[in-house]
Design an enzyme around this catalytic site. Structure first.
Site, PDB file in Angstrom:
ATOM      1  N   ALA A  30     110.730  43.679   9.111  1.00  8.66           N
ATOM      2  CA  ALA A  30     109.791  44.785   9.308  1.00  8.66           C
ATOM      3  C   ALA A  30     109.287  45.334   7.964  1.00  8.66           C
ATOM      4  O   ALA A  30     108.080  45.349   7.683  1.00  8.66           O
ATOM      5  CB  ALA A  30     110.479  45.873  10.127  1.00  8.66           C
ATOM      6  N   LYS A  57     115.589  60.602   1.329  1.00  9.25           N
ATOM      7  CA  LYS A  57     115.312  59.654   2.413  1.00  9.25           C
ATOM      8  C   LYS A  57     116.486  59.548   3.372  1.00  9.25           C
ATOM      9  O   LYS A  57     116.302  59.458   4.596  1.00  9.25           O
ATOM     10  CB  LYS A  57     114.977  58.280   1.831  1.00  9.25           C
ATOM     11  CG  LYS A  57     114.835  57.173   2.863  1.00  9.25           C
ATOM     12  CD  LYS A  57     113.682  57.437   3.839  1.00  9.25           C
ATOM     13  CE  LYS A  57     113.836  56.772   5.187  1.00  9.25           C
ATOM     14  NZ  LYS A  57     113.664  55.365   5.189  1.00  9.25           N
ATOM     15  N   GLY A  71     113.636  38.404   2.244  1.00  5.50           N
ATOM     16  CA  GLY A  71     113.878  39.044   3.548  1.00  5.50           C
ATOM     17  C   GLY A  71     112.629  39.739   4.045  1.00  5.50           C
ATOM     18  O   GLY A  71     112.377  40.889   3.698  1.00  5.50           O
ATOM     19  N   GLY A 105     110.130  44.209   4.750  1.00  3.39           N
ATOM     20  CA  GLY A 105     109.745  43.150   3.812  1.00  3.39           C
ATOM     21  C   GLY A 105     108.379  42.568   4.157  1.00  3.39           C
ATOM     22  O   GLY A 105     107.588  42.241   3.268  1.00  3.39           O
TER      23      GLY A 105
END
Ligand SMILES: NC(=O)C1=CN([C@@H]2O[C@H](COP(=O)(O)OP(=O)(O)OC[C@H]3O[C@@H](n4cnc5c(N)ncnc54)[C@H](OP(=O)(O)O)[C@@H]3O)[C@@H](O)[C@H]2O)C=CC1
Ligand SMILES: CC(C)(CO)C(=O)C(=O)O
Length: 328
Positions: free
Chosen positions: A10, A205, A7, A12
């Site tokens: 953006a 995060k 994948g 990856g």
């Protein structure tokens, strides 16, 4: 070291560029226009520290790439079921699989200990497809700080001035396999550490997603533009404070307060990836990023009124747009 990115959008795309620069024998599982663009031009990464153009092995079918020393999954969470169905040919008996996704990951309760050991996160892995196909023993957590977009197929754009990746084993041990991967990323110019408290990093995060995802999905503005409004900023601050309280109740106290996070986010002229999905008509990660912490708040008896309101509104927005997947 043979490493496959599964994948390459953006994030990856960004990570693939770092791995190639760091010396990995890189391959990518991609599809459609993205695959065609990379076959024609290679993968292009535009980053503040310099652009990269790399030519990895590419395939839509993992069987064409064969067994890897490591796999790094960078799809959105709703696509993980499709990853589970396809990933088999990439896996040798010892191949670790890093999951670089936002939200509470499918492996969260693996090697967690206590009464919740082995519990599943159904919003992140409906039907246990990933749990069964990959299994917690292979899983390495990946927490990425890097605001990215894919302006056109085959191109990853890094928007934030700085990026960093944190890897961590579910059992919190510092393993050779995690250290080896971290050094490849570092050699590629991406700061990367191995955490011995990966669930704290997951929650830390997630606070950034809580403060930006629901709000920016509602007003369709960037983080910088949204947080410039003092009323919106106060709501975002409350979202972070609620998230900090939920993380603490989960036994994962996140250091630092809300203000510094908000101040940092307010400097980033980036549409969160979930807003990018809304605008592009792609399935949205509402469940794994936002419904799970809300569910956990309710389970732990932690008041989270702002999270409840904003998640309800963004769920309605996603449902209205037909972008609320519940299984891949
Ligand atoms: N973008 C950002 O700034 C950030 C994103 N994140 C997180 O990182 C993760 C990845 O996000 P992001 O990079 O933005 O996502 P993108 O949508 O940009 O990229 C996902 C890629 O995976 C591909 N893909 C999905 N399923 C398959 C499949 N079965 N076979 C081959 N390719 C597949 C998609 O292809 P296709 O386009 O054909 O669907 C797409 O190229 C998410 O969990 C996100 O929340 C974290 C920090 C920042
Ligand atoms: C908003 C951001 C960059 C976190 O700060 C993110 O994780 C995303 O865009 O999904």
């Amino acid at each position: 070291m043979k490493v496959c990115i599964f994948g390459a959008g953006a994030i990856g795309g960004h990570l693939a560029g770092r791995l190639a620069k760091g010396g990995a024998e890189l391959s990518i599982v991609a599809r459609g226009a993205n695959l065609a663009a990379m076959q024609a031009n290679g993968l292009i990464v535009r980053a503040p520290d310099g652009d990269m153009q790399v030519r990895p092995s590419l395939a839509a079918d993992p069987a064409a790439l064969g067994r890897q020393d490591a796999v790094v999954v960078c799809t959105k969470v709703p696509a993980l079921g499709s990853v589970a169905r396809a990933i088999g040919p990439l896996l040798g008996p010892e191949t670790p699989v890093v999951f670089v996704t936002n939200g509470i990951p499918w492996w969260y309760y693996a090697s967690h200990g206590g009464a919740e050991e082995g519990r599943r996160v159904p919003e992140a892995d409906p039907g246990d497809l990933v749990w069964n196909a990959v299994g917690p023993a292979r899983a390495i957590g990946g927490v990425i700080y890097s605001a990215c977009a894919q302006p056109e197929p085959g191109v990853a754009q890094v928007v934030s001035a700085t990026s960093k990746l944190i890897l961590g084993e579910p059992d919190n041990l510092r393993t050779d396999r995690a250290v080896a991967l971290a050094s490849l990323f570092k050699q590629g110019g991406l700061p990367c550490s191995v955490s011995e408290k990966i669930r704290v990093e997951v929650w830390a995060k997630l606070l950034n997603n809580l403060l930006s995802g629901p709000i920016c999905s509602l007003n369709r503005r960037t983080m910088r533009d949204s947080l410039a409004d003092p009323v919106v900023r106060a709501a975002a601050t409350q979202l972070v404070e609620e998230g900090i309280a939920i993380a603490r109740a989960m036994g994962q106290p996140v250091p630092g307060g809300a203000e510094e996070r908000i101040a940092q986010a307010a400097g980033i002229n980036h549409k969160p990836s979930i807003l990018q999905d809304l605008e592009a008509g792609r399935p949205m990660e509402v469940d794994a990023l936002f419904q799970v912490p809300l569910r956990l708040a309710r389970e732990k008896g932690i008041p989270a009124p702002m999270l409840a309101l904003t998640v309800a509104l963004m769920t309605q927005a996603a449902e209205g747009a037909g972008l609320l997947p519940r299984a891949a």
